[in-house]
Design a protein around this motif. Structure first.
Motif, PDB file in Angstrom:
ATOM      1  N   UNK A 166      -1.144   8.354   7.094  1.00  0.00           N
ATOM      2  CA  UNK A 166      -1.400   8.437   5.655  1.00  0.00           C
ATOM      3  C   UNK A 166      -0.347   7.679   4.857  1.00  0.00           C
ATOM      4  N   UNK A 167       0.878   7.663   5.353  1.00  0.00           N
ATOM      5  CA  UNK A 167       1.935   6.882   4.709  1.00  0.00           C
ATOM      6  C   UNK A 167       1.643   5.393   4.835  1.00  0.00           C
ATOM      7  N   UNK A 168       1.235   4.980   6.030  1.00  0.00           N
ATOM      8  CA  UNK A 168       1.028   3.558   6.296  1.00  0.00           C
ATOM      9  C   UNK A 168      -0.121   2.972   5.485  1.00  0.00           C
ATOM     10  N   UNK A 169      -1.154   3.773   5.200  1.00  0.00           N
ATOM     11  CA  UNK A 169      -2.314   3.239   4.481  1.00  0.00           C
ATOM     12  C   UNK A 169      -2.206   3.433   2.968  1.00  0.00           C
ATOM     13  N   UNK A 170      -1.183   4.126   2.514  1.00  0.00           N
ATOM     14  CA  UNK A 170      -1.030   4.417   1.084  1.00  0.00           C
ATOM     15  C   UNK A 170      -0.209   3.317   0.417  1.00  0.00           C
ATOM     16  N   UNK A 171      -0.791   2.539  -0.491  1.00  0.00           N
ATOM     17  CA  UNK A 171      -0.032   1.464  -1.136  1.00  0.00           C
ATOM     18  C   UNK A 171       1.124   1.975  -1.993  1.00  0.00           C
ATOM     19  N   UNK A 172       1.095   3.261  -2.341  1.00  0.00           N
ATOM     20  CA  UNK A 172       2.153   3.858  -3.156  1.00  0.00           C
ATOM     21  C   UNK A 172       3.060   4.776  -2.337  1.00  0.00           C
ATOM     22  N   UNK A 173       3.122   4.531  -1.035  1.00  0.00           N
ATOM     23  CA  UNK A 173       3.885   5.407  -0.144  1.00  0.00           C
ATOM     24  C   UNK A 173       5.371   5.440  -0.468  1.00  0.00           C
ATOM     25  N   UNK A 174       5.890   4.375  -1.089  1.00  0.00           N
ATOM     26  CA  UNK A 174       7.315   4.317  -1.404  1.00  0.00           C
ATOM     27  C   UNK A 174       7.595   4.651  -2.867  1.00  0.00           C
ATOM     28  N   UNK A 175       6.608   5.215  -3.539  1.00  0.00           N
ATOM     29  CA  UNK A 175       6.722   5.453  -4.989  1.00  0.00           C
ATOM     30  C   UNK A 175       7.036   6.899  -5.344  1.00  0.00           C
ATOM     31  N   UNK A 176       7.566   7.642  -4.404  1.00  0.00           N
ATOM     32  CA  UNK A 176       8.100   8.984  -4.680  1.00  0.00           C
ATOM     33  C   UNK A 176       7.116   9.888  -5.419  1.00  0.00           C
ATOM     34  N   UNK A 177       5.853   9.889  -4.962  1.00  0.00           N
ATOM     35  CA  UNK A 177       4.860  10.794  -5.520  1.00  0.00           C
ATOM     36  C   UNK A 177       3.949  10.167  -6.561  1.00  0.00           C
ATOM     37  N   UNK A 178       4.327   9.017  -7.100  1.00  0.00           N
ATOM     38  CA  UNK A 178       3.465   8.355  -8.082  1.00  0.00           C
ATOM     39  C   UNK A 178       2.259   7.734  -7.397  1.00  0.00           C
ATOM     40  N   UNK A 179       1.095   7.842  -8.046  1.00  0.00           N
ATOM     41  CA  UNK A 179      -0.116   7.176  -7.560  1.00  0.00           C
ATOM     42  C   UNK A 179      -0.756   6.438  -8.716  1.00  0.00           C
ATOM     43  N   UNK A 180      -0.903   5.125  -8.555  1.00  0.00           N
ATOM     44  CA  UNK A 180      -1.502   4.308  -9.597  1.00  0.00           C
ATOM     45  C   UNK A 180      -2.981   4.069  -9.369  1.00  0.00           C
ATOM     46  N   UNK A 181      -3.458   2.945  -9.875  1.00  0.00           N
ATOM     47  CA  UNK A 181      -4.874   2.584  -9.759  1.00  0.00           C
ATOM     48  C   UNK A 181      -5.256   2.320  -8.312  1.00  0.00           C
ATOM     49  N   UNK A 182      -6.535   2.491  -8.015  1.00  0.00           N
ATOM     50  CA  UNK A 182      -7.034   2.133  -6.682  1.00  0.00           C
ATOM     51  C   UNK A 182      -6.729   0.665  -6.411  1.00  0.00           C
ATOM     52  N   UNK A 183      -6.280   0.386  -5.182  1.00  0.00           N
ATOM     53  CA  UNK A 183      -5.871  -0.958  -4.804  1.00  0.00           C
ATOM     54  C   UNK A 183      -6.861  -1.587  -3.832  1.00  0.00           C
TER      55      UNK A 183
END
Length: 384
Positions: free
Chosen positions: A198-215
């Motif tokens: 789940x970390x590897x596929x999440x484009x915001x994995x390094x954003x400390x909990x922030x989730x932006x727009x679908x990528x």
């Protein structure tokens, strides 16, 4: 910093990339900074010194020895480490740098490990340690390319661009054996820690909990209606995109909280473009990667090059184009210069940067761009 014996140490000086870092330092900065070679094997370190006619001192460090690491860190302001995979050999070093207030730069392209190491952010803020990941081909061209374009957009349009497409328009060189070793280590860890997926596929994995727009997924060929061509997945995109989004977060969202970023390889138009895109997608870019510690000859390294073209969009139209070009094999020659200039930028140009775990854009910004251009490592330009 208190007085130390060395401005920096090169940990992993006997590795292929480490030797290139040592050579670059010795050729360009031996009279302006104090530094040392570091590694586990004294005989191999002596051999590197002899091979390069380098007179820098030696420090012995075993990555699993806290005493070795503490002793070395007590002598230096900063550590350049090329010892990967970092998830296998970097844990204790980064922990002690964070604890003791020592600066650190690496070549990490392992987002799972980088995500895990964010647990040390509070300690870095307390100690003043500045830790900067991914100071090589992954992800300086991407991270600083987007940073450069967005600053240019602010100048030209008074606002940032909500979407940027990066196209890897040329690339001649080899991926390093260390990249392959890191991938294998990640695949091995997935077997024991399936949550890592789940970390590897999440484009915001390094954003400390922030989730932006679908990528964009970026994992399949497709026909790009904006550029009117077929595009194929770029092998380094999964780490580069994560670093770009972390930079946006750390800079307090100058690109916008709904910013969209994609990296692909252009493959051409029509049926032929589709064939090429599918061929690229089915090709293993690490199939011919050398073993860790090995690499291409100087002639091959010098003949390498790369260019990334950034397309800034507004209302589905290309409003701005920025080119980032580098000379030399991206995985070796250029990367060894990038990490060295990053280290020197952190040492000499970033006195006001507070402790924390950074990507390159918020850590360095235009200070590093200036260094890279002055030293003919990489060039940034608007091509409109």
């Amino acid at each position: 910093m208190s007085s130390k014996d060395f401005d920096l140490i090169v940990f992993g000086a006997t590795s292929f990339t480490g030797k290139l870092v040592v050579e670059y330092l010795d050729n360009n900065y031996k009279d302006t900074i104090s530094w040392a070679l570091a590694g586990r094997n004294k005989e191999k370190l002596e051999a590197v010194k002899e091979q390069l006619s380098c007179d820098a001192p030696i420090l012995i460090i075993d990555s699993e020895s806290q005493n070795d690491i503490q002793n070395a860190l007590s002598k230096t302001k900063l550590v350049i480490t090329t010892v990967g995979p970092y998830q296998l050999y970097g844990n204790l070093l980064i922990e002690m740098c964070a604890k003791l207030g020592v600066d650190y730069v690496d070549l990490c392209g392992e987002p799972g490990w980088m995500h895990e190491m964010q647990k040390f952010i509070p300690e870095t803020k307390k100690s003043g340690s500045r830790i900067v990941h991914s100071c090589g081909y992954d992800s300086i061209p991407s991270d600083l390319g987007v940073f450069y374009m967005q600053n240019l957009a602010q100048e030209k349009f008074g606002e940032s661009l909500k979407e940027i497409k990066c196209r890897v328009v040329s690339l001649k060189g080899e991926f390093s054996g260390g990249t392959l070793a890191s991938l294998k280590a990640t695949m091995s860890k997935l077997k024991t820690n399936p949550d890592l997926f789940q970390v590897l596929i999440n484009p915001f994995a390094l954003c400390e909990g922030f989730k932006g727009a679908d990528q964009p997924h970026g994992n399949k060929p497709y026909f790009d209606e904006i550029t009117k061509e077929w595009v194929a997945p770029f092998f380094m995109a999964p780490i580069n995109t994560k670093n770009v989004h972390r930079s946006n977060l750390m800079l307090n969202f100058p690109y916008g909280e709904e910013f969209i970023y994609e990296e692909m390889i252009p493959a051409g138009k029509g049926d032929e473009g589709e064939k090429v895109a599918k061929a690229i997608a089915s090709h293993n870019p690490l199939g011919n990667a050398p073993k860790p510690g090995e690499g291409p000859s100087k002639e091959v390294r010098d003949a390498g090059y790369y260019e990334m073209l950034f397309l800034g969009l507004k209302d589905n139209e290309i409003k701005l184009k920025v080119s980032v070009k580098g000379q030399g094999d991206p995985g070796y020659s250029s990367t060894s210069k990038m990490i060295t200039e990053s280290a020197l930028c952190l040492l000499n140009d970033c006195s006001n940067l507070e402790g924390g775990i950074y990507t390159t854009a918020p850590a360095f910004g235009f200070k590093l761009i200036k260094r890279l251009e002055q030293n003919n490592v990489m060039h940034f330009s608007c091509v409109n």
